[in-house]
Design an enzyme around this catalytic site. Structure first.
Site, PDB file in Angstrom:
ATOM      1  N   LEU A   1       0.817  -1.221   0.000  1.00  0.00           N
ATOM      2  CA  LEU A   1       0.000   0.000   0.000  1.00  0.00           C
ATOM      3  C   LEU A   1       0.847   1.266   0.000  1.00  0.00           C
ATOM      4  O   LEU A   1       0.603   2.203   0.747  1.00  0.00           O
ATOM      5  CB  LEU A   1      -0.973  -0.002   1.192  1.00  0.00           C
ATOM      6  CG  LEU A   1      -1.913  -1.211   1.250  1.00  0.00           C
ATOM      7  CD1 LEU A   1      -2.727  -1.192   2.541  1.00  0.00           C
ATOM      8  CD2 LEU A   1      -2.833  -1.234   0.035  1.00  0.00           C
ATOM      9  N   HIS A   2       1.850   1.292  -0.880  1.00  0.00           N
ATOM     10  CA  HIS A   2       2.735   2.454  -0.985  1.00  0.00           C
ATOM     11  C   HIS A   2       2.773   3.011  -2.408  1.00  0.00           C
ATOM     12  O   HIS A   2       3.860   3.263  -2.957  1.00  0.00           O
ATOM     13  CB  HIS A   2       4.148   2.077  -0.531  1.00  0.00           C
ATOM     14  CG  HIS A   2       4.220   1.552   0.858  1.00  0.00           C
ATOM     15  ND1 HIS A   2       5.256   0.744   1.305  1.00  0.00           N
ATOM     16  CD2 HIS A   2       3.388   1.724   1.923  1.00  0.00           C
ATOM     17  CE1 HIS A   2       5.047   0.432   2.568  1.00  0.00           C
ATOM     18  NE2 HIS A   2       3.928   1.001   2.965  1.00  0.00           N
TER      19      HIS A   2
END
Length: 575
Positions: free
Chosen positions: A476-477
């Protein structure tokens, strides 16, 4: 303050938007409006504020925009889910609360690009320090040359008292990796307890740290459930924003300047919907062109990760606390005392290491968890276990975000191209082998009851890659889709945060990174917002730091005090 015109309209009340709203509204003569498409982060909502509840918002439409990639061609055609915060505070209200700055050489790499010299580590460090208050275990601030002591983000170090953490740190040393005092300080490489944006048993999101303390300012207005649909232009000057209130009511607001803070997916989407982007894409979607800027939505980067999971011989994991019958007691402890299993994110320690001797600084990040479980709550065993989250930090894969409709409610096409390069595949095999090497050291002998995932049948390089293709999830970056720079694919001017070729329009969020740092991206986003606030307000930038930091091959400082050479370029020439 006029109801239909503001000096600054910030589109996105997420991590960067909250920080900018605080800093820019500090001038009472500047009127600021924040438009957040999600809902408010109500104080009574335990799923946001209880740290251990972090798996609940992810995948829940009330908290999460629930993006999906297009079928990933090198991941068996899988669509990979991407959670993004649908709430004030953005993803800082639903993330894992792990606070990592990245490596100093990440920012030396930024600073080595043309036009980016004031984004090197020594120029960024003062803003990392300004935003944080690092606390010791006894609760007292502990500023030093590398850490801050009076910023809005209060950081507590994970206690890591579960015996599995002790085994993990000992095993890392037995495998040949060092410990470090502080992964956000002088030396990142090594293993240690992690900083977390958890304070007094509660999540400290960007909204709680930056926005709520100043909500009573008369020159600051925050609207939630306000979805921006278009930036309005007069010529090439941004003059306002059109938005939907509650999904239906159409509104418009005039602005002296517009700042997009929607993140690596929403900011390029809104630019493209507003006529700023690649001309051929906009023509294909029937969007009138304002300015041809081919880099908008390109250069997409991320971190992919897997869970290496083991069963435990001894009943020492936190698995019993995950059972339904245990949850009322945990909720009681947290609600009335702010302690117990509910008061931690459980990602209390981990580390950074190199997967091979060819890389100059860590390309692997480890998160250790004293339980075997996935984000969706599924577990490979009903008994006790433990795991590490692991994946390469510098994949040379590149993807895109591209609108597929003029309708702002239609999610854009998102493609990361995971596992599409030889280097990425090589480092993935190394990452899994390094993790296994650590988890099979003597320190784990008393606990190790065998590998659960991927399991002993996955051994060869190709078997490992097949498992990664089938099982890996995003960390989730997402980042880098409107990168700072001055080259042909750059979108944002690094000296003003302005969008090239336009006036009155800026972008401040993870999309402006030129390269993703080697850790969780929340801290770098907040640093960028702090620095951008000075650039936008016309304040004198903080002077660069004058401190050494660890040189990863021989243990000497890479940047001796007073040395102002570009460290990344120098390192490339003299490894």
């Amino acid at each position: 303050m006029s109801a239909d015109r503001y000096d600054v309209v910030i589109v996105g009340g997420g991590s960067a938007g909250c920080a900018l709203a605080n800093r820019l509204s500090a001038d009472p003569g500047t009127s600021v409006l924040v438009l957040e498409a999600g809902r408010s982060d109500h104080r009574i909502d335990p799923f946001i504020h209880m740290p251990a509840a972090l798996p609940i918002p992810i995948g829940n439409r009330l908290y999460d925009w629930k993006y999906e990639t297009d079928p990933e061609p090198h991941m068996n055609g899988r669509r990979v889910s991407h959670a993004r915060g649908k709430i004030l505070g953005g993803s800082s209200s639903i993330n894992g609360m792990i606070f990592q700055r990245g490596n100093p050489l990440d920012y030396e790499r930024w600073g080595a690009d043309p036009g980016m010299k004031e984004w090197d580590y020594l120029h960024c460090l003062p803003y990392f320090k300004r935003m944080e208050t690092r606390l010791l275990d006894n609760g007292t601030p502990a500023p030093d040359d590398w850490r801050g002591g009076d910023g809005p983000l209060v950081l507590e170090r994970g206690p890591a008292t579960n015996p599995l953490f002790g085994a993990f740190f000992q095993a890392a040393q037995e495998a040949g990796y060092p410990l470090t005092d502080d992964v956000n300080g002088y030396r990142q490489e090594g293993f240690a307890r992690f900083d977390r944006n958890v304070h007094r048993g509660r999540r400290l999101s960007a909204a709680r740290a930056y926005l709520h303390p100043v909500r009573d300012r008369k020159n600051l207005r925050v609207e939630t459930m306000a979805t921006a649909t278009k930036v309005r232009f007069r010529g090439k000057r941004a003059v306002g924003v059109d938005y939907l209130r509650g999904g239906r009511l159409r509104r418009t607001v005039d602005a002296g300047q517009v700042i997009l803070c929607g993140g690596a997916i929403n900011s390029p989407q809104l630019l493209q919907l507003s006529g700023v982007g690649d001309e051929s894409l906009l023509r294909q979607q029937g969007v009138d062109l304002v300015h041809h800027l081919p880099g908008v939505g390109e250069n997409l980067q991320d971190h992919l990760e897997v869970y290496i999971q083991y069963a435990s011989k001894q009943p020492v994991s936190i698995a019993p606390g995950l059972r339904w019958r245990a949850r009322p007691g945990i909720a009681y402890q947290w609600l009335f005392h702010r302690r117990g299993l509910g008061a931690t994110n459980h990602f209390e320690g981990g580390g950074f290491a190199r997967s091979n001797d060819e890389v100059d600084y860590p390309n692997l990040m480890f998160h250790f968890l004293p339980v075997a479980i996935r984000y969706d709550g599924t577990a490979p065993t009903e008994g006790h276990g433990y795991q590490v989250h692991i994946g390469p930090m510098y994949a040379d894969t590149r993807g895109w975000v591209r609108i597929r409709s003029r309708d702002p409610k239609v999610h854009p096409s998102i493609q990361f191209n995971y596992l599409s390069t030889p280097t990425d595949k090589k480092e993935w095999v190394e990452a899994v082998r390094v993790a296994r090497h650590i988890l099979n050291q003597p320190a784990f002998t008393q606990y190790n009851a065998g590998e659960l995932s991927p399991g002993p049948t996955v051994e060869t390089d190709e078997e490992i890659l097949d498992w990664v293709r089938a099982d890996a999830e995003t960390a989730l970056h997402p980042s880098c889709t409107a990168k700072m720079g001055v080259d042909d694919m750059a979108v944002v001017d690094p000296t003003t945060m302005g969008v090239h070729g336009t006036q009155g329009l800026r972008v401040v969020d993870a999309s402006v990174f030129p390269y993703v740092p080697n850790g969780n991206i929340y801290a770098p986003v907040m640093m960028v917002a702090e620095k951008a606030a000075d650039l936008i307000a016309g304040n004198t930038p903080l002077p660069p730091a004058d401190v050494p930091y660890y040189r990863y091959r021989d243990g000497t400082p890479l940047h001796p005090p007073g040395d102002r050479r570009n460290a990344f370029a120098d390192h490339e020439e003299n490894p």
